[in-house]
Design an enzyme around this catalytic site. Structure first.
Site, PDB file in Angstrom:
ATOM      1  N   LYS A  65      30.433 -15.773 -27.863  1.00  8.66           N
ATOM      2  CA  LYS A  65      30.871 -16.494 -29.094  1.00  8.66           C
ATOM      3  C   LYS A  65      30.798 -15.476 -30.148  1.00  8.66           C
ATOM      4  O   LYS A  65      31.617 -15.748 -31.274  1.00  8.66           O
ATOM      5  CB  LYS A  65      29.811 -17.786 -29.368  1.00  8.66           C
ATOM      6  CG  LYS A  65      28.487 -17.321 -29.687  1.00  8.66           C
ATOM      7  CD  LYS A  65      27.331 -18.638 -29.952  1.00  8.66           C
ATOM      8  CE  LYS A  65      26.302 -18.291 -29.946  1.00  8.66           C
ATOM      9  NZ  LYS A  65      25.807 -17.346 -30.989  1.00  8.66           N
ATOM     10  N   THR A  66      30.215 -14.407 -30.109  1.00 13.87           N
ATOM     11  CA  THR A  66      30.198 -13.306 -31.173  1.00 13.87           C
ATOM     12  C   THR A  66      31.587 -12.730 -31.110  1.00 13.87           C
ATOM     13  O   THR A  66      32.129 -12.570 -32.328  1.00 13.87           O
ATOM     14  CB  THR A  66      28.929 -12.471 -31.167  1.00 13.87           C
ATOM     15  OG1 THR A  66      27.718 -13.138 -31.233  1.00 13.87           O
ATOM     16  CG2 THR A  66      28.965 -11.198 -32.167  1.00 13.87           C
ATOM     17  N   VAL A  67      32.108 -12.315 -30.026  1.00 12.80           N
ATOM     18  CA  VAL A  67      33.340 -11.645 -30.100  1.00 12.80           C
ATOM     19  C   VAL A  67      34.475 -12.673 -30.306  1.00 12.80           C
ATOM     20  O   VAL A  67      35.295 -12.355 -31.004  1.00 12.80           O
ATOM     21  CB  VAL A  67      33.402 -11.260 -28.526  1.00 12.80           C
ATOM     22  CG1 VAL A  67      34.903 -10.631 -28.437  1.00 12.80           C
ATOM     23  CG2 VAL A  67      32.391 -10.315 -27.920  1.00 12.80           C
ATOM     24  N   ALA A 121      22.875 -19.224 -33.830  1.00 12.17           N
ATOM     25  CA  ALA A 121      22.034 -18.635 -32.770  1.00 12.17           C
ATOM     26  C   ALA A 121      21.839 -19.573 -31.616  1.00 12.17           C
ATOM     27  O   ALA A 121      21.180 -20.385 -31.478  1.00 12.17           O
ATOM     28  CB  ALA A 121      20.314 -18.306 -33.508  1.00 12.17           C
ATOM     29  N   LYS A 177      25.815 -15.524 -40.376  1.00  9.36           N
ATOM     30  CA  LYS A 177      25.043 -15.643 -39.211  1.00  9.36           C
ATOM     31  C   LYS A 177      23.687 -16.091 -39.802  1.00  9.36           C
ATOM     32  O   LYS A 177      22.987 -15.274 -40.226  1.00  9.36           O
ATOM     33  CB  LYS A 177      24.753 -14.379 -38.426  1.00  9.36           C
ATOM     34  CG  LYS A 177      23.662 -14.705 -37.345  1.00  9.36           C
ATOM     35  CD  LYS A 177      24.273 -15.131 -35.941  1.00  9.36           C
ATOM     36  CE  LYS A 177      23.232 -15.056 -34.684  1.00  9.36           C
ATOM     37  NZ  LYS A 177      23.998 -15.460 -33.569  1.00  9.36           N
ATOM     38  N   ARG A 195      37.747 -11.578 -20.517  1.00  4.90           N
ATOM     39  CA  ARG A 195      36.955 -10.571 -20.651  1.00  4.90           C
ATOM     40  C   ARG A 195      37.652  -9.073 -20.812  1.00  4.90           C
ATOM     41  O   ARG A 195      38.709  -8.945 -20.167  1.00  4.90           O
ATOM     42  CB  ARG A 195      35.800 -10.429 -19.759  1.00  4.90           C
ATOM     43  CG  ARG A 195      35.032 -11.679 -19.433  1.00  4.90           C
ATOM     44  CD  ARG A 195      33.825 -11.726 -20.666  1.00  4.90           C
ATOM     45  NE  ARG A 195      33.016 -12.847 -20.227  1.00  4.90           N
ATOM     46  CZ  ARG A 195      32.085 -12.910 -21.464  1.00  4.90           C
ATOM     47  NH1 ARG A 195      31.894 -12.210 -22.581  1.00  4.90           N
ATOM     48  NH2 ARG A 195      31.226 -13.890 -21.064  1.00  4.90           N
TER      49      ARG A 195
END
Length: 208
Positions: free
Chosen positions: A16-18, A102, A33, A185
């Site tokens: 999810k960060t990417v 988070a 965040k 990916r």
């Protein structure tokens, strides 16, 4: 209309960060965040800044920065503090805003308050990030059910990983959610490769 999205994952480390970095880059959005647990390595805010190329003023400071890489309530307890979850209000910014939680929606922020409790107060549309590996159907449908139980709008699901068409279709059909696309990916993960992959995988009109 200026869009604000909450990015949640079905589990830790799903990508999810990417995805958030790609969305920040695509929309020219600000990123927030609220709670960062784990400071010894690159934080999620630093990762998004590096991969999106967003200027520092659009990478908003975390409300809570906790050193231990653990569930926020455990990381906070280790430092002798308690997260003031009631005051985790989304910042007022000009333009689009991407908020990354988070972990998953049932992650505790305190002993009594879950992430989903705060999301219920926000009333913002959610983008669910789900990996395509084994187990994703169960984790995704459980998350969708939890969000629906709280009447939280689900904007759609973004898959991360190699294509698993049967699993992806099952989640979309049973969960009755929109498939936004699938981010593969990347062997080399950089601002340039992420931009190219995100643009190929997602339509910007789905986020307008």
């Amino acid at each position: 209309m200026t869009r604000r999205f909450v990015i949640v994952g079905t589990d830790t480390g799903v990508g999810k960060t990417v995805f958030s970095a790609g969305l920040v880059q695509a929309l020219g959005a600000s990123y927030w965040k609220p709670v960062q647990a784990g400071l010894d390595e690159e934080t999620d805010s630093q990762t998004v800044a590096r991969l999106s190329g967003a200027p520092q003023e659009r990478i908003l400071p975390e409300a809570w920065r906790l050193r231990l890489p653990a569930s926020p309530h455990i990381a906070a307890r280790a430092e002798g503090v308690e997260i003031d979850a009631a005051n985790l209000a989304p910042p007022d910014v000009a333009g689009p805003l991407v908020i990354e939680t988070a972990g998953g929606v049932m992650v505790p922020l305190t002993d009594n308050i879950l992430t989903i409790d705060v999301m219920t107060l926000w009333r913002l549309p959610v983008i669910l990030v789900a990996r395509t590996r084994l187990g994703t159907i169960n984790h995704s449908l459980l998350t969708i059910e939890a969000l629906r139980h709280r009447d939280i709008a689900i904007h759609g699901v973004a898959f991360v990983g190699e294509e698993e068409r049967a699993a992806q279709d099952t989640i979309v059909r049973i969960g009755e959610v929109k498939a936004l696309g699938r981010l593969p990916r990347l062997a080399v993960l950089s601002k340039e490769t992420l931009r190219a992959a995100f643009d190929a995988a997602f339509s910007r009109t789905d986020f307008e």
